[in-house]
Design an enzyme around this catalytic site. Structure first.
Site, PDB file in Angstrom:
ATOM      1  N   CYS A  73      97.145  21.889  -0.405  1.00  0.00           N
ATOM      2  CA  CYS A  73      98.415  21.207  -0.206  1.00  0.00           C
ATOM      3  C   CYS A  73      99.264  22.064   0.726  1.00  0.00           C
ATOM      4  O   CYS A  73      99.541  23.231   0.419  1.00  0.00           O
ATOM      5  CB  CYS A  73      99.086  21.059  -1.575  1.00  0.00           C
ATOM      6  SG  CYS A  73     100.743  20.380  -1.543  1.00  0.00           S
ATOM      7  N   CYS A 174      99.694  17.455   6.245  1.00  0.00           N
ATOM      8  CA  CYS A 174      99.707  17.117   4.810  1.00  0.00           C
ATOM      9  C   CYS A 174      98.293  16.649   4.483  1.00  0.00           C
ATOM     10  O   CYS A 174      97.713  15.843   5.227  1.00  0.00           O
ATOM     11  CB  CYS A 174     100.716  16.003   4.548  1.00  0.00           C
ATOM     12  SG  CYS A 174     100.568  15.229   2.916  1.00  0.00           S
TER      13      CYS A 174
HETATM   14  N1  DGL Z   1      99.279  16.746  -0.073  1.00  0.00           N
HETATM   15  C1  DGL Z   1     100.403  17.585  -0.010  1.00  0.00           C
HETATM   16  C2  DGL Z   1     100.565  18.318   1.299  1.00  0.00           C
HETATM   17  O1  DGL Z   1      99.623  18.655   1.894  1.00  0.00           O
HETATM   18  C3  DGL Z   1     101.703  17.068  -0.570  1.00  0.00           C
HETATM   19  C4  DGL Z   1     102.046  15.649  -0.358  1.00  0.00           C
HETATM   20  C5  DGL Z   1     103.219  15.233  -1.222  1.00  0.00           C
HETATM   21  O2  DGL Z   1     103.043  15.192  -2.450  1.00  0.00           O
HETATM   22  O3  DGL Z   1     104.304  14.979  -0.673  1.00  0.00           O
HETATM   23  O4  DGL Z   1     101.634  18.590   1.751  1.00  0.00           O
END
Ligand code: DGL
Length: 280
Positions: A73, A174
């Site tokens: 993430c 993301c």
């Molecule tokens: N998948 C996550 C990222 O890479 C977070 C996405 C979210 O929950 O806003 O930032």
């Protein structure tokens, strides 16, 4: 080969793209996946709240015996990686927008990211280190949530709000965005840059140097409690214990095990199988 227990964290399903890259780069290990779908997306939550949620998820992974934490993430990496590295006794590998690869081939690229990542000093530093390319950063508060709903059968995200035309590359800042990479490729018609392979590469290089902690107990107990016989594929297991996923990576003839933790484990497991498993 020494088997390690690897904890993978994301706010929800986005980290499945990183999990998949890790399974390819470092097969034959035991993976724990914690997707915090109940609180996803993190994009619109306050920074303090996101930090608390990440800490809680990582604590669960540690309690289940993770010997290394992969933050699958970008948001968690931008906000919490440094703090977690100081606090934990195990290595923490982050995921970050791959502006470096983009800068090698692009002159003007777009970085799509959640607001926390987009506004982070971490991303600013990465961009400063890649001066040969001009980067425009677009914070997207809702796209990760729309993707999460789409994978679960909802409407496809509306990409028409995204600017295009002037860019020669798009950086996926993301991990959720990688789940709709074909749609994004169709829309932008330029190369996409995803940070997941870099994260997986770091993990693969680290594992041979990782001390043996013998933390596989959680897996052994889990299999014992649920009467699952190691070595059987999960489609042979009753639905009630469906948070297990055993993969046989035929290309390199070894196997990996995944347990999807927490109350939404089943959803993540199904999403993983639906999106990635046919390639195994
Ligand atoms: N998948 C996550 C990222 O890479 C977070 C996405 C979210 O929950 O806003 O930032």
């Amino acid at each position: 080969m020494q088997r390690h227990c690897i904890g993978v964290f994301d706010s929800g399903m986005g980290g499945l793209s990183v999990l998949d890259a890790c399974l390819r780069a470092a097969p034959g290990h035991r993976y724990l996946y914690y997707g915090d779908n109940l609180h996803a997306p993190y994009g619109e939550r306050a920074e303090g709240e996101v930090r608390a949620l990440v800490r809680q998820g990582v604590r669960s992974l540690m309690a289940a015996g993770a010997e290394v934490i992969v933050l699958a993430c970008n948001t968690a990496t931008a906000l919490c990686a440094q703090e977690l590295r100081r606090a934990l006794r195990v290595p923490v590998i982050g995921t970050e927008p791959d502006v470096r690869s983009a800068a090698r081939v692009c002159r003007h690229a777009l970085v799509l990211a959640t607001p926390h990542t987009a506004n982070s000093p971490h991303l600013r530093r990465l961009i400063l280190r890649a001066p040969s390319c001009r980067f425009d950063v677009l914070p997207l508060a809702r796209l990760a949530g729309e993707i999460e709903r789409y994978v679960r059968g909802g409407a496809a995200p509306d990409l028409s709000v995204l600017p295009r035309g002037e860019y020669d590359g798009v950086v996926l800042g993301c991990t959720h965005y990688a789940l709709i990479a074909p749609m994004l490729r169709d829309y932008f018609r330029v190369p996409l840059f995803d940070g997941a392979p870099k994260t997986a590469g770091r993990l693969a290089r680290l594992l041979p140097r990782l001390p043996v902690r013998g933390e596989g107990r959680f897996f052994d107990d889990f299999f014992k409690k649920t009467n699952t016989v190691l070595g059987t594929d999960d489609h042979l297991c009753p639905m009630s214990i469906s948070n297990i996923c055993l993969l046989y990576h035929t290309e390199i003839n070894t196997n990996s095990e995944i347990i999807f933790l927490n109350s939404t484990g089943f959803i993540n497991k199904c999403a993983y199988k639906q999106m990635f498993l046919s390639s195994f």
